[in-house]
Write a protein that holds these residues in place. Structure first.
Motif, mmCIF file in Angstrom:
data_model
loop_
_atom_site.group_PDB
_atom_site.id
_atom_site.type_symbol
_atom_site.label_atom_id
_atom_site.label_comp_id
_atom_site.label_asym_id
_atom_site.label_seq_id
_atom_site.Cartn_x
_atom_site.Cartn_y
_atom_site.Cartn_z
ATOM 1 N N VAL A 1 -3.090 -3.393 -5.291
ATOM 2 C CA VAL A 1 -2.711 -4.019 -4.352
ATOM 3 C C VAL A 1 -3.162 -5.716 -4.863
ATOM 4 C CG1 VAL A 1 -2.067 -4.690 -2.085
ATOM 5 C CG2 VAL A 1 -2.320 -2.347 -2.829
ATOM 6 N N ASP A 2 -2.550 -6.389 -5.475
ATOM 7 C CA ASP A 2 -3.084 -7.665 -5.761
ATOM 8 C C ASP A 2 -3.083 -8.709 -4.805
ATOM 9 O OD1 ASP A 2 -3.831 -9.552 -7.851
ATOM 10 O OD2 ASP A 2 -1.768 -10.599 -7.717
ATOM 11 N N GLY A 3 -4.334 -9.081 -4.582
ATOM 12 C CA GLY A 3 -4.728 -10.327 -3.596
ATOM 13 C C GLY A 3 -5.299 -9.690 -2.355
ATOM 14 N N ILE B 1 0.934 -1.369 0.013
ATOM 15 C CA ILE B 1 0.187 -0.116 -0.037
ATOM 16 C C ILE B 1 0.913 1.331 0.157
ATOM 17 C CG2 ILE B 1 -1.757 1.359 1.492
ATOM 18 C CD1 ILE B 1 -2.823 -1.192 2.268
ATOM 19 N N VAL B 2 1.730 1.141 1.058
ATOM 20 C CA VAL B 2 2.765 2.339 0.971
ATOM 21 C C VAL B 2 3.736 2.528 -0.265
ATOM 22 C CG1 VAL B 2 4.792 3.323 1.951
ATOM 23 C CG2 VAL B 2 3.050 2.335 3.381
ATOM 24 N N GLY B 3 4.007 1.524 -0.973
ATOM 25 C CA GLY B 3 4.405 1.427 -2.497
ATOM 26 C C GLY B 3 3.619 2.013 -3.674
ATOM 27 N N SER B 4 2.462 1.522 -3.521
ATOM 28 C CA SER B 4 1.256 2.115 -4.219
ATOM 29 C C SER B 4 1.089 3.420 -4.123
ATOM 30 C CB SER B 4 -0.085 1.557 -4.323
ATOM 31 O OG SER B 4 -0.873 1.958 -5.053
ATOM 32 N N LEU B 5 1.245 3.933 -2.704
ATOM 33 C CA LEU B 5 0.662 5.449 -2.495
ATOM 34 C C LEU B 5 1.857 6.567 -2.787
ATOM 35 C CD1 LEU B 5 -1.613 5.286 0.756
ATOM 36 C CD2 LEU B 5 -2.335 5.900 -1.511
ATOM 37 N N LEU C 1 0.990 7.601 8.974
ATOM 38 C CA LEU C 1 1.647 7.411 7.688
ATOM 39 C C LEU C 1 0.830 7.587 6.429
ATOM 40 C CD1 LEU C 1 3.234 3.984 8.871
ATOM 41 C CD2 LEU C 1 4.407 6.316 8.905
ATOM 42 N N VAL C 2 -0.654 7.712 6.700
ATOM 43 C CA VAL C 2 -1.702 7.880 5.573
ATOM 44 C C VAL C 2 -2.380 9.104 6.069
ATOM 45 C CG1 VAL C 2 -3.262 6.844 4.192
ATOM 46 C CG2 VAL C 2 -1.032 5.789 4.601
ATOM 47 N N LEU D 1 -7.634 -4.501 3.070
ATOM 48 C CA LEU D 1 -7.423 -2.894 2.575
ATOM 49 C C LEU D 1 -7.760 -1.889 3.623
ATOM 50 C CD1 LEU D 1 -6.008 -1.022 0.605
ATOM 51 C CD2 LEU D 1 -8.217 -1.195 -0.821
ATOM 52 N N ALA D 2 -9.156 -2.134 3.938
ATOM 53 C CA ALA D 2 -9.702 -1.014 4.907
ATOM 54 C C ALA D 2 -9.022 -0.937 6.283
ATOM 55 C CB ALA D 2 -11.240 -1.168 5.066
ATOM 56 N N GLN D 3 -8.778 -2.279 6.715
ATOM 57 C CA GLN D 3 -8.255 -2.408 8.000
ATOM 58 C C GLN D 3 -6.494 -1.801 8.190
ATOM 59 O OE1 GLN D 3 -7.833 -6.435 9.188
ATOM 60 N NE2 GLN D 3 -7.491 -6.209 11.263
ATOM 61 N N THR D 4 -5.846 -2.244 6.836
ATOM 62 C CA THR D 4 -4.500 -1.574 6.879
ATOM 63 C C THR D 4 -4.554 0.018 6.725
ATOM 64 O OG1 THR D 4 -3.881 -3.789 6.037
ATOM 65 C CG2 THR D 4 -2.401 -2.001 5.594
ATOM 66 N N LEU D 5 -5.430 0.217 5.964
ATOM 67 C CA LEU D 5 -5.333 1.746 5.639
ATOM 68 C C LEU D 5 -5.815 2.545 7.120
ATOM 69 C CD1 LEU D 5 -6.991 2.373 2.464
ATOM 70 C CD2 LEU D 5 -4.946 2.959 2.892
ATOM 71 N N ARG D 6 -6.908 1.740 8.015
ATOM 72 C CA ARG D 6 -7.009 2.475 9.162
ATOM 73 C C ARG D 6 -5.980 2.277 10.012
ATOM 74 N NH1 ARG D 6 -12.038 0.004 8.454
ATOM 75 N NH2 ARG D 6 -11.385 -1.828 9.527
#
Length: 113
Positions: free
Chosen positions: A39-41, A21-25, A59-60, A47-52
């Motif tokens: 973010v394949d897979g 995710i950080v790589g994509s952002l 960081l985001v 995704l929601a949990q990691t972004l939170r």
């Protein structure tokens, strides 16, 4: 030590979804659906949990645009951008050494048979 703050930080940034995710952002502002495609897979829930978690850690940044339907965007904060170079270095290492890792795995597996 379990309660060491550095361990907590390493647990966050060592997670594969965080790295992806950080790589994509690192490429710029993205919407949830864009991250889900890039973010394949990853599942929507993960995704929601990691972004939170990344938002909680500073960081985001999450921005809700006042349109109908609401438009939510994510981007790295200044602190999040400091992870771009270390993540790029890990990616370079993986690309440069993956053949050696695969060879070692094959040798190990053959010796186990």
């Amino acid at each position: 030590m379990r309660d060491c703050p550095s361990r907590q930080a390493l647990d966050r940034i060592g997670d594969r979804w965080t790295i992806l995710i950080v790589g994509s952002l690192g490429e710029g502002v993205k919407r949830h659906k864009d991250l889900l495609q890039e973010v394949d897979g990853i599942s929507q829930k993960m995704l929601a949990q990691t972004l939170r978690g990344l938002e909680r850690d500073g960081l985001v940044k999450r921005t809700v645009r006042p349109v109908v339907p609401p438009h939510v965007e994510y981007e790295l904060t200044d602190l999040g951008r400091t992870l771009s170079a270390p993540i790029a270095a890990l990616e370079r290492w993986a690309v440069e050494h993956m053949a050696q890792v695969q060879q070692a795995q094959q040798q190990y597996d053959a010796a186990q048979e």
